[in-house]
Design an enzyme around this catalytic site. Structure first.
Site, PDB file in Angstrom:
ATOM      1  N   TYR A  47       3.783 -11.361  -6.707  1.00 40.88           N
ATOM      2  CA  TYR A  47       2.631 -11.677  -5.857  1.00 40.88           C
ATOM      3  C   TYR A  47       3.159 -12.330  -4.574  1.00 40.88           C
ATOM      4  CZ  TYR A  47      -1.870 -14.070  -4.754  1.00 40.88           C
ATOM      5  OH  TYR A  47      -3.008 -14.554  -4.160  1.00 40.88           O
ATOM      6  N   LYS A  95       2.095  -7.308  -5.322  1.00 44.99           N
ATOM      7  CA  LYS A  95       0.759  -7.582  -4.805  1.00 44.99           C
ATOM      8  C   LYS A  95       1.007  -8.170  -3.427  1.00 44.99           C
ATOM      9  CE  LYS A  95      -3.080 -10.882  -5.629  1.00 44.99           C
ATOM     10  NZ  LYS A  95      -3.503 -10.876  -4.267  1.00 44.99           N
TER      11      LYS A  95
END
Ligand SMILES: *[C@@H]1O[C@H](CO)[C@@H](O)[C@H](O)[C@H]1NC(C)=O
Length: 315
Positions: free
Chosen positions: A153, A183
Site C-alpha cells: 500500500y 495499491k
C-alpha cells in the site's frame, strides 16, 4: 482514427473485471468503542446500494493506526462473517503487532474463504531509507500471512515514504513470493505507468485517488480502492463503464460528481466528513472518529449537507 477507437486500442488492460473496492470506515459508538454490530448492515448497504463485493478493511479510512491490535483482529473476524471479499491492511508502527495481525488473518482465512488478501504500508515514524529496507520491513508480514496474496500500500502523502518505486517493484517481486501488486495512492501517473511497463500486464495496480479515477483507468490501473465508493459506488462504476464503451464525455461528467463531492468537504477532514455523508445517505456508522481526528459539529454537518445539495449529490 476516431477518438473511441484510439481509446479502446490504448486500453487493452481495462476489462469488466475492473473492480471498485471501498476502503471501509470503522463504526464507533457514542463512547468511542467500535460498534461491531454495524458491520453486517454496513456490508448489506455496500452490496445492495453501491454494487460492492470486495472491501479493504483496517486501512486509512478505517483509522487503523488509531486502533488496537485486538480491535483490528475483531474487525477481521466481523468482516469475514459478511459475504464480502475482504482485504485486510495489517501494518502498524510495531512490527511485532504487524506480524501478529498478519498471522491472525492467515489463521482466519484457513476456515473462512472471504479473506482474500493482506496489504501493508510502510512505517512512517521511522522510515525505510532504501527500496531494500522497505522490502525487508514488509517481508515478515507477507511471510506470516502466506499463502495469502500480499499487496503493498503506497501512500506517500501519509507515510512520507517515497523511495524509488521501480527499484522497489523489482526487489519485492524477487523477494516476496506472495506479492501480487501495489495499491497506488499517489497522483504521480508517470511513475504508475513506468511500474506497469516495467512488469507488463500481469501485476495488479489498485488506483487510490477516487477524485481522479478517470486518470488511473486511463493510465492502466486494474482496479481501484477508495473512500467515496462507500457512498458513490455506482457513480464510480458509471465512470468505469463509460470508459469500457469509450464514452469519454460521460466518463468525465460522472467523474465531476466525485470531484464536486470531495471538494464539498474542504478542510473538514476526509474521514469525519465522509462518516457524516454515510449518515446522510442512511447508513449511520456514528459520527465519531478517534482523536486527533475530530467529528463534525452539528453546524459543520448541516453546512456540508447544504453544499452537497448544491452540487446535486442527493438528486
Ligand atoms: C456492478 O459491479 C460489476 C462488477 O462487480 C460491474 O461489472 C457492473 O458494471 C456494475 N454495475 C453497475 C450498474 O454499476
Amino acid at each position: 482514427m476516431h477518438l473511441s477507437t484510439i481509446l479502446l486500442t490504448a486500453l487493452p488492460v481495462l476489462t469488466s473485471s475492473f473492480e471498485l473496492i471501498p476502503a471501509v470506515f470503522t463504526p464507533f459508538t457514542e463512547d468511542g468503542s467500535i460498534d461491531y454490530p454495524k458491520i453486517e448492515p454496513y456490508f448489506t448497504f455496500l452490496k445492495e446500494q453501491q454494487n460492492i463485493s470486495t472491501v479493504f478493511i483496517s486501512g486509512t479510512n478505517g483509522e487503523s493506526l488509531s486502533l488496537s491490535l485486538e480491535e483490528r483482529k475483531r474487525l477481521t473476524d466481523e468482516w469475514a462473517q459478511t459475504s464480502s471479499n475482504v482485504i485486510v491492511m495489517v501494518s502498524s508502527e510495531s512490527i511485532v503487532d504487524s506480524v501478529e495481525l498478519s498471522s491472525y488473518v492467515k489463521t482466519v482465512s484457513e476456515t473462512n474463504s472471504n479473506i482474500i488478501s493482506v496489504a501493508a504500508m510502510s512505517s512512517s515514524f521511522f522510515k525505510p531509507s532504501t527500496a531494500q529496507d522497505l522490502v525487508d520491513y514488509l517481508k515478515p508480514m507477507a511471510e506470516a500471512a502466506a499463502p495469502l496474496p500480499f499487496r503493498y500500500y503506497h501512500i506517500p502523502s501519509m507515510t512520507g515514504v517515497s523511495i524509488d518505486m521501480i527499484e522497489f517493484q523489482d526487489l519485492v517481486e524477487d523477494q516476496i513470493d506472495t506479492f501480487v501488486g501495489i495499491k497506488y495512492t499517489d497522483t504521480d501517473l508517470f511513475t504508475l505507468r513506468k511500474l506497469i511497463l516495467n512488469k507488463g500486464e500481469g501485476v495488479e495496480h489498485f488506483w487510490g485517488k477516487d477524485e481522479i479515477l478517470i486518470t488511473g483507468i486511463a493510465t492502466g490501473a486494474t482496479s481501484a480502492v477508495g473512500s467515496t465508493y462507500n457512498f458513490m459506488g455506482r457513480t464510480g462504476y458509471d465512470i468505469v463503464n463509460a470508459f469500457l464503451t469509450a464514452d469519454l464525455p460521460s466518463a468525465q461528467s460522472q467523474q465531476d460528481k466525485i470531484v464536486n463531492v470531495v471538494s464539498s468537504w474542504g478542510n473538514l477532514g476526509g474521514i469525519p466528513a465522509q462518516k457524516a455523508i454515510m449518515q446522510m445517505v442512511g447508513m449511520d456508522l456514528g459520527r465519531g472518529v478517534r482523536t486527533p481526528n475530530r467529528a463534525l459539529t452539528d453546524e459543520e454537518y448541516d453546512d456540508l449537507e447544504e453544499k452537497l445539495k448544491e452540487v446535486g449529490f442527493f438528486d
